[in-house]
Design a protein around this motif. Structure first.
Motif, short mmCIF file in Angstrom:
data_model
loop_
_atom_site.label_atom_id
_atom_site.label_comp_id
_atom_site.label_asym_id
_atom_site.label_seq_id
_atom_site.Cartn_x
_atom_site.Cartn_y
_atom_site.Cartn_z
N ASP A 4 25.27 40.60 18.33
CA ASP A 4 24.03 41.06 17.72
C ASP A 4 23.12 39.90 17.30
O ASP A 4 22.17 40.11 16.55
CB ASP A 4 24.35 41.93 16.50
N ARG A 5 23.41 38.72 17.78
CA ARG A 5 22.60 37.55 17.40
C ARG A 5 21.41 37.42 18.36
O ARG A 5 21.55 37.46 19.59
CB ARG A 5 23.44 36.27 17.45
N PRO A 6 20.19 37.27 17.84
CA PRO A 6 18.99 37.09 18.69
C PRO A 6 19.13 35.89 19.63
O PRO A 6 18.56 35.88 20.72
CB PRO A 6 17.85 36.90 17.69
N LEU A 7 19.88 34.89 19.20
CA LEU A 7 20.04 33.70 20.02
C LEU A 7 20.72 34.01 21.35
O LEU A 7 20.42 33.39 22.38
CB LEU A 7 20.83 32.64 19.26
N LEU A 8 21.62 34.99 21.34
CA LEU A 8 22.28 35.39 22.58
C LEU A 8 21.28 36.03 23.54
O LEU A 8 21.29 35.76 24.75
CB LEU A 8 23.42 36.36 22.27
N VAL A 16 20.26 34.62 27.33
CA VAL A 16 20.30 35.41 28.56
C VAL A 16 18.91 35.46 29.21
O VAL A 16 18.77 35.32 30.43
CB VAL A 16 20.81 36.83 28.26
N LEU A 17 17.87 35.64 28.38
CA LEU A 17 16.50 35.72 28.90
C LEU A 17 16.12 34.42 29.62
O LEU A 17 15.56 34.44 30.72
CB LEU A 17 15.53 35.99 27.76
N LEU A 18 16.43 33.28 29.01
CA LEU A 18 16.08 31.99 29.61
C LEU A 18 16.82 31.76 30.91
O LEU A 18 16.26 31.22 31.88
CB LEU A 18 16.36 30.86 28.62
N LEU A 73 22.66 26.00 27.73
CA LEU A 73 23.12 25.26 26.55
C LEU A 73 23.26 26.19 25.34
O LEU A 73 24.22 26.07 24.57
CB LEU A 73 22.15 24.12 26.24
N LEU A 74 22.30 27.09 25.20
CA LEU A 74 22.40 28.06 24.09
C LEU A 74 23.63 28.95 24.29
O LEU A 74 24.35 29.25 23.32
CB LEU A 74 21.13 28.91 24.02
N GLY A 75 23.87 29.39 25.52
CA GLY A 75 25.04 30.21 25.79
C GLY A 75 26.34 29.46 25.53
O GLY A 75 27.30 30.03 24.98
#
Length: 337
Positions: free
Chosen positions: A277-281, A285-287, A259-261
């Motif tokens: 460069d956004r931490p949300l990206l 990916v980590l999740l 959902l974040l992606g």
């Protein structure tokens, strides 16, 4: 050399009393006198299985002396201190009684309560647990933490007991032999046995002040109880299908990452802003990676459990009793005209 466990496959006596013993030289003689008198009054054949858990005092010699004068005492000496759970497991393996009683060696449990435990057991229960209502221990250091732990364990496991920590309990032979113990799981035996469909009862018993020696438990036991409780919950709920817990976690974590992606993708297309460069990206990916790992772990765990059951012929069910009509021989059947 090491001695292999003497595992009994069917009951040979009426009662077995299992006693873990660790540095209790000051209690051994009184334990023998009180316990033997209480068991003889019951009037059933019995044995006492005392497990010397690597004691460093005179417990070794005193237990050997007891066995030399009373053949009903069966003594097991550990090479070192392995803990109460290991002692319980060794006692269960060696016990030959139809009813297996566990009791502490410090005499805080009253051996005369065994008769009351057996009376309740005779009503058809598989486990009867003692409940120390009037405990002779410090309020804040022992009783309040124990009360909180008992409520937490009862709620988490579904087996509601007021006093999981009371060693004085009675188990049916099949139940005691069917529970696999390790770590510090001896206090969770009723909960572990619940997967067999056992009937559990609890009755009030006496709690006497310790007259010799000191308690072997410290405050650190609280952390062990919490960790063991997590293990018990997993064993009771997801032992046969670990994919359910790992898969559910993986789907949840992976869905959040997806959902974040998706949000970042739409944000990029609509605003043409940079998202690299956004931490949300990175979180997205980590999740998603974690989600894949959780599901993969669940699949591997499921395969391990399948191997566990199939290679060792482990049953996924427990039978209380079996009834069926006797077989009829073919030559006794009347011919059909």
């Amino acid at each position: 050399m090491s001695i292999a466990p003497d595992v009994i496959t069917r009951p040979e006596l009426g009662i077995s009393v299992v006693i873990p013993v660790y540095n209790e030289e000051g209690n051994i003689d009184r334990l023998y006198q009180e316990l033997t008198a209480a068991l003889e009054d019951i009037g059933r054949d019995f044995e006492v299985v005392a497990i010397n858990d690597g004691s460093s005092d005179r417990t070794y010699d005193m237990l050997n002396d007891l066995q030399a004068k009373d053949a009903r005492w069966h003594i097991i000496h550990f090479r070192r201190n392995f803990g109460q759970t290991a002692a319980m497991a060794a006692g269960f393996d060696a016990a030959r009684g139809e009813v297996i009683i566990t009791i502490d060696a410090d005499l805080q449990n009253d051996p005369r309560d065994i008769q009351r435990i057996l009376d309740k057991f005779a009503e058809g229960y598989d486990i009867v647990s003692g409940w120390r209502q009037d405990r002779k221990e410090p309020l804040f250091l022992r009783r309040i933490p124990s009360m909180i732990a008992n409520r937490l364990i009862s709620r988490a496991t579904g087996i509601r007991l007021h006093d999981y920590g009371c060693t004085l309990k009675a188990y049916h032979f099949d139940v005691a032999k069917g529970v696999q113990l390790y770590g510090e799981l001896h206090r969770f035996i009723p909960a572990l046995a619940s997967q067999m469909g056992v009937r559990v009862a609890e009755i009030p018993v006496k709690d006497r002040a310790r007259k010799w020696g000191s308690s072997k438990y410290g405050f650190s036991r609280t952390f062990k109880v919490i960790l063991d409780l997590i293990a018990v919950i997993f064993l009771l709920s997801y032992f046969n299908r670990p994919l359910y817990v790992f898969g559910a976690a993986g789907i949840l974590v992976g869905a959040v990452g997806s959902l974040l992606g998706l949000y970042l993708t739409v944000f990029k297309l609509l605003t043409e802003n940079k998202i690299g460069d956004r931490p949300l990206l990175q979180l997205s990916v980590l999740l998603m990676v974690l989600g894949v790992q959780f599901v993969s772990t669940g699949i591997v765990a499921d395969m391990i459990m399948r191997t566990y059951h199939e290679s060792q012929h482990k049953a996924i069910y427990f039978i209380r009793e079996r009834r069926r009509a006797p077989a009829t021989r073919d030559d006794e059947l009347e011919p059909v005209s």
